[in-house]
Write a protein that holds these residues in place. Structure first.
Motif, mmCIF file in Angstrom:
data_model
loop_
_atom_site.group_PDB
_atom_site.id
_atom_site.type_symbol
_atom_site.label_atom_id
_atom_site.label_comp_id
_atom_site.label_asym_id
_atom_site.label_seq_id
_atom_site.Cartn_x
_atom_site.Cartn_y
_atom_site.Cartn_z
ATOM 1 N N LYS A 50 -5.877 -8.283 -9.557
ATOM 2 C CA LYS A 50 -6.974 -9.536 -10.309
ATOM 3 C C LYS A 50 -8.084 -9.203 -9.440
ATOM 4 C CE LYS A 50 -4.281 -12.190 -12.244
ATOM 5 N NZ LYS A 50 -2.292 -11.842 -11.303
ATOM 6 N N LEU B 234 -7.263 -7.193 -6.335
ATOM 7 C CA LEU B 234 -6.592 -6.621 -5.132
ATOM 8 C C LEU B 234 -5.298 -7.259 -5.892
ATOM 9 C CD1 LEU B 234 -9.153 -8.890 -2.737
ATOM 10 C CD2 LEU B 234 -8.495 -6.165 -2.572
ATOM 11 N N GLY B 235 -4.204 -6.245 -5.320
ATOM 12 C CA GLY B 235 -2.792 -7.111 -5.766
ATOM 13 C C GLY B 235 -2.356 -7.737 -4.319
ATOM 14 N N ARG B 236 -1.524 -8.665 -5.186
ATOM 15 C CA ARG B 236 -0.896 -9.613 -4.484
ATOM 16 C C ARG B 236 0.653 -9.067 -3.722
ATOM 17 N NH1 ARG B 236 -2.757 -15.097 -4.667
ATOM 18 N NH2 ARG B 236 -0.799 -15.834 -3.657
ATOM 19 N N LYS B 237 1.144 -8.677 -2.321
ATOM 20 C CA LYS B 237 2.499 -7.967 -3.067
ATOM 21 C C LYS B 237 3.306 -9.559 -2.109
ATOM 22 C CE LYS B 237 0.970 -7.510 2.521
ATOM 23 N NZ LYS B 237 0.737 -7.117 3.650
ATOM 24 N N GLU B 238 3.509 -9.861 -2.173
ATOM 25 C CA GLU B 238 4.901 -10.679 -1.894
ATOM 26 C C GLU B 238 4.905 -11.464 -3.727
ATOM 27 O OE1 GLU B 238 1.238 -11.323 -1.113
ATOM 28 O OE2 GLU B 238 0.894 -13.610 -1.578
ATOM 29 N N LYS B 239 3.873 -11.113 -4.383
ATOM 30 C CA LYS B 239 3.958 -11.989 -5.626
ATOM 31 C C LYS B 239 5.195 -10.336 -6.534
ATOM 32 C CE LYS B 239 0.917 -15.107 -7.280
ATOM 33 N NZ LYS B 239 -0.395 -15.610 -8.060
ATOM 34 N N GLU C 58 -0.885 -0.510 -3.199
ATOM 35 C CA GLU C 58 -0.974 -2.349 -2.967
ATOM 36 C C GLU C 58 -2.406 -3.035 -3.788
ATOM 37 O OE1 GLU C 58 -0.627 -3.867 0.735
ATOM 38 O OE2 GLU C 58 -1.673 -5.752 0.257
ATOM 39 N N HIS C 59 -3.920 -2.239 -3.486
ATOM 40 C CA HIS C 59 -4.611 -2.498 -4.225
ATOM 41 C C HIS C 59 -5.816 -1.225 -5.056
ATOM 42 C CE1 HIS C 59 -4.520 -6.175 -1.235
ATOM 43 N NE2 HIS C 59 -4.942 -5.101 -0.075
#
Ligand code: SF4
Ligand code: SF4
Ligand code: SF4
Lengths: 781, 182
Positions: A62, A654-659, A681-682
């Motif tokens: 996002k 950016l990705g959100r690795k924890e989601k 990741e991104h």
């Protein structure tokens, strides 16, 4: 499918209407379909064709917007304040406005390459014929992977390239139109359009480089391309010196030809800056590479050039003023950059030369490259003797000027890197030039400090003085741009890359807007070469990484071979050669994995995204072209890391690795949606420091498809680099270790203990046959 | 006041919504103390930023030791803290952090809940400018404070532009004021 003109010429024709003589009928263009591969689903995609694919990526990555300006002033309703939840008079939001500017930047970038390609194509078709067969690289059948993939055509001749350019031009008009007031309103749709512009850019770049490789005898993908010289020190100031700046090689080619034909290389040096320099050296290694784009002002201030020839892109728009200070004429050669100079294209060469040598005119616009060749050489031979007594500022002059410093700090505030200019000037006032010299390597040569200084101090000249000795020794070998990666190389490394045994491909590209100097690029390259990644480079980055030596005095080009294989350092070429980098990724999917290529964008991008561990790094990204080049990588699923100045492109992806829910992938074998972890990741990431970037690059090469052996190799580099630069273990290994076998053997106990603390469970992360496209599942059923 | 609102880089001027200049160091301290979950972001320039404690890493450790706020090191600099024996310092890169701070559902670096105040120090000027710009528009409930030596227009609150010596004193007062009430 390649379109052909159908032209009928009828000498005499009578019908009921009457009789006609000498009638010519042109029936548009018809298709010549000699390419046996069936047409894929998306030939010549329009603005919305690949929107679903883009949205899949943008759902994961996002945009994090960082508005560079809170206002919009694009129409007379404005200025509109868009801060927070406010909307412009047209209804646009801050998020959409930021994406809109990204789109415009990408359109400018893609248009620039496209216009460049068009200009060269028109000229080269005239010179070499429309039907000149294209030749790109040895041992290569897939001559134009981007064109084949996007357009669905297989170009055979120069004429066929025009079809690709026609398409790009048509699409770019649509994209620019979308940015008009009251058109697109959704930020993600703007983003998707920016991706489209990026994809088009890679088509345009590919056209441009194919044209010049085909016709100008540039290296055809050879790993052992010849070495040339790079740096201030490689120019012999006792000769007459022509300085060529820009990206369009055509005028320089004619200068080189004229020098060759008249045996004048003994008297004249031709040195280039930026991509013209790359392409000159690909054309003829006797042409020298002075350095990256950021060296324009500093090289001018050295007083060495006797003539400046500018073509297009990234040239200083105040070059005429700078040249005047030196008493040096300027030849402009492109309609895109005429600099207010009189058009002398149709004047006799000797008249132009006389005016320039006698200083009657500050410069001339000459659009015809052949004439540039003759005029430039004759002019420089006339001007150089008159400049023999030119003396740059002496140390005493500088000290005397520095004494007038008002300590106002305006220079520091103007400097993008906040360099300690004021302090250095104060030292210089005491006769100590050391700090001035220290600024030199970190300075991007923008000249903003000078422009801000109320005392009008020529600060760049000051820095040159401080770095005098360093500059004289600035001389490095550089393998010239080899162009495309051969099909046969792809066949050999495809497996290693796709299964992760070659840890990754790092592409160092782009401009020279570095936060701490070009040395960082060399450090990044060295780190990954030592670890047997494949490192490819283009543009200014390919120059900057040449500028470190080991204890034995060898630089990276001398230490690492030029083949596309683990531990290879490949200078691909100029900006337009970037298409060969995406081209190599596409060819891995097509040649190694045998995925259909023709007009099959989504499937190929899905393959690259899930399997090819490539990362683009534009550490000094500056231009709109850099934006569109990056954007073409994003759509193809290749993440891009930029330096901190790159955050000024207004947003990261950016990705959100924890989601966990963001990282669900289809298993093409079963159709099941499985969790594959945040890899990569991104998609677009600005790092604050080179150390941070190195660790992030090592992480971003991971892909869902990695074998356990491959993942273990990648993890071992990631962990090792994290320890080296952060001084700690990474705190996110639980997202990347899928099963015990992924853990690098030597680190097993340490990592298992860490994972236990994090509550890691084996096999939570699947290793599927990964795809984001449900149609890929159905196809296999 | 106007001179104090000169941004650290000439062209990085404020938009229509701009930071209040923190009138005196105690105000910054009190904003931080009043916050329920404050976070101090320490950027990559911290090592080369001199303070009364030595450098900004030392100062951040002093603040961290008060237990009044969490500290996160951006870029690769967490190792600097560890070398000096500090424990419990978080590490997160500036982009990752900015992206999470704009997410109201993010539970923070310790997983205990969202932050209500974020203070920045020791950053690259323009990078802080940009991240605060993102937060100004996309995390409107979050209070941002810039403790930079130069005015940061996109924060909610910013120290004014001042000379290095003066800044050292101001930072020292802020830290003392936070420490004293501990
Ligand atoms: S384009 Fe929209 S936001 Fe921009 S000035 Fe016009 S009305 Fe305002
Ligand atoms: S020319 Fe160099 S020192 Fe001057 S403002 Fe630009 S980067 Fe800073
Ligand atoms: S801008 Fe000029 S006068 Fe002012 S501090 Fe810098 S060098 Fe001195």
């Amino acid at each position: 499918m390649s379109k052909k003109d159908l032209k009928l010429k009828i000498d005499e024709f009578s019908s009921a209407v009457g009789s006609f003589k000498g009638v010519e009928i042109e029936i548009g263009r018809i298709y010549d379909d000699s390419w046996e591969e069936p047409m894929g689903p998306t030939p010549f995609p329009s603005v919305g064709t690949l929107r679903n694919w883009d949205r899949k990526l943008l759902d994961r990555y996002k945009p994090f917007y960082m508005p560079f300006c809170d206002l919009c002033c694009l129409c007379t309703f404005g200025k509109c304040d868009l801060t927070g939840d406010k909307r412009g008079a047209c209804g646009i939001t801050m998020a959409a406005q930021q994406s809109r500017i990204v789109l415009l930047a990408c359109c400018i970038g893609a248009s620039t390459h496209c216009a460049h390609a068009r200009h060269m194509l028109d000229h080269l078709m005239e010179e070499f014929g429309r039907e000149a067969p294209i030749e790109v690289a040895l041992n290569t059948n897939v001559e134009a992977p981007n064109i084949r993939l996007v357009c669905g055509i297989k170009p055979n001749t120069l004429r066929d390239l025009e079809d690709a350019l026609d398409y790009v031009e048509t699409q770019l008009v649509q994209l620019v139109a979308a940015a008009h007031t009251g058109q697109e309103g959704d930020n993600i749709d703007f983003e998707s359009k920016a991706f489209h512009a990026g994809m088009l850019d890679h088509v345009a770049m590919e056209v441009a480089d194919i044209e010049q490789i085909t016709t100008l005898g540039m290296p055809k993908g050879i790993p052992d391309a010849p070495m040339t010289e790079l740096g201030f020190g490689c120019i012999d100031p006792n000769k007459a010196v022509i300085m060529c700046i820009g990206h369009n090689v055509l005028p320089s080619v004619d200068i080189i030809d004229y020098l060759m034909e008249n045996d004048l290389f003994g008297e004249v040096e031709i040195g280039g800056l930026c991509c013209t320099a790359h392409d000159n050296s690909r054309y003829n290694t006797r042409a020298k590479v002075i350095g990256p784009i950021s060296w324009q002002l500093r090289y001018l201030r050295s007083g060495i050039p006797d003539l400046i020839v500018v073509d297009e892109q990234c040239i200083r728009t105040d070059i005429l003023i700078e040249a005047k200070k030196l008493g040096v004429p300027v030849i402009a050669t492109s309609e895109k950059s005429m600099l207010g100079l009189p058009n002398r294209t149709h004047d006799p060469p000797d008249n132009i030369v006389a005016d320039l040598v006698e200083g009657k005119a500050p410069g001339a616009l000459i659009i015809e490259p052949k004439k540039v060749g003759e005029v430039a050489v004759k002019t420089v031979l006339g001007v150089a003797p008159t400049r023999k007594d030119y003396k740059p500022l002496s140390g005493d002059d500088i000290q005397e000027m520095a004494e007038h410093c008002r300590n106002c700090e305006e220079c520091v505030r103007a400097c993008p890197n906040n360099l300690p200019i004021m302090e250095a000037v104060q030292q210089a006032a005491e006769g100590n030039f050391e700090l001035l010299g220290d600024i030199y390597p970190a300075c991007v040569g923008c000249g903003r400090c000078e422009s801000a200084c109320p005392e009008n101090m020529p600060l760049i000249t000051f820095f040159n003085k401080g770095a005098e000795e360093r500059i004289a020794n600035e001389k490095f070998p550089m393998r010239v741009g080899r162009g495309a990666v051969q099909d046969v190389e792809i066949r050999e490394v495809g497996r290693g890359i796709v299964f992760g045994e070659i840890p990754g491909v790092v592409a160092l590209v782009g401009c020279a807007n570095y936060p701490k100097g070009g040395i960082d690029v060399a450090k990044i390259a060295e780190e990954f070469l030592n670890r047997r990644f494949i490192v490819v480079a283009t543009g200014c980055a390919a120059m900057d990484l040449a500028m470190i030596r080991d204890e034995e005095g060898q630089n990276l080009y001398e230490r690492y071979p030029g083949n596309f294989d683990a531990g290879g350092l490949i200078n691909i070429g100029s900006c337009v050669s970037n298409a060969h980098i995406t081209g190599a990724a596409i060819k891995i999917a097509n040649i190694f994995a045998k995925r259909p290529l023709r007009a099959n964008y989504e499937e190929i991008a899905d393959y690259v995204y899930n399997r090819v561990g490539a990362v683009g790094v534009a550490w000094g990204a500056m231009s709109q072209k850099a934006a569109s080049i990056a954007s073409g990588c994003w759509r193809l699923g290749i993440p891009v890391v930029v330096g901190p100045h790159g955050a000024k492109y207004r947003r990261n992806l950016l990705g959100r690795k924890e989601k966990d829910e963001d990282w669900m992938t289809y298993d093409a074998r079963t159709g099941e949606e499985v969790y594959t972890g945040p890899v990569p990741e991104h998609l677009f990431y600005a790092a604050e420091t080179a150390e941070e970037a190195i660790v992030m690059i090592a992480k971003l090469v991971m892909r869902p498809n990695d074998t356990t052996k491959g993942r273990a190799v990648k993890l071992s580099h990631y962990i090792d680099l994290h320890k080296k630069y952060y001084g700690t273990m990474p705190d996110d290994l639980q997202y990347f270790v899928r099963r015990e076998a992924d853990i690098p053997f030597t680190m097993k106990n340490e990592i298992l203990e860490y994972l236990k603390e994090k509550g890691w469970v084996e096999d939570k992360i699947a290793i599927p046959d990964p795809t984001l496209l449900d149609r890929m599942v159905r196809r296999r059923e | 006041m106007a001179a104090r609102m000169i941004p650290g880089q000439t062209a990085e001027i404020a938009g229509p919504k701009k930071a209040f200049v923190i009138p005196k160091p105690e105000v910054a301290a009190s904003l931080i103390k009043r916050a329920k979950r404050p976070l101090l972001v320490v950027g990559s320039k911290a090592v080369e930023t001199q303070t009364m404690d030595g450098d900004l890493i030392d100062t951040a450790i002093r603040l961290h030791n008060t237990g009044r706020l969490q500290v996160v090191a951006t870029a690769h600099i967490v190792g600097e803290f560890m070398k000096r024996g500090a424990e419990g310092i978080h590490s997160m890169q500036m982009m990752n952090l900015g992206d999470r701070l704009r997410d109201p559902d993010w539970r923070g670096l310790d997983g205990e809940g969202a932050y209500d105040l974020v203070a920045f120090a020791g950053t690259l000027y323009y990078l802080e400018w940009l991240v605060e710009s993102g937060l100004k528009s996309f995390a409107q409930d979050l209070t941002t404070i810039s403790l930079s030596r130069s005015y940061q227009p996109n924060a909610n609150w910013s120290l004014g532009t001042m000379k290095a010596d003066k800044w050292k004193e101001v930072i020292d007062v802020i830290v003392k004021s936070i420490t004293e009430d501990n």
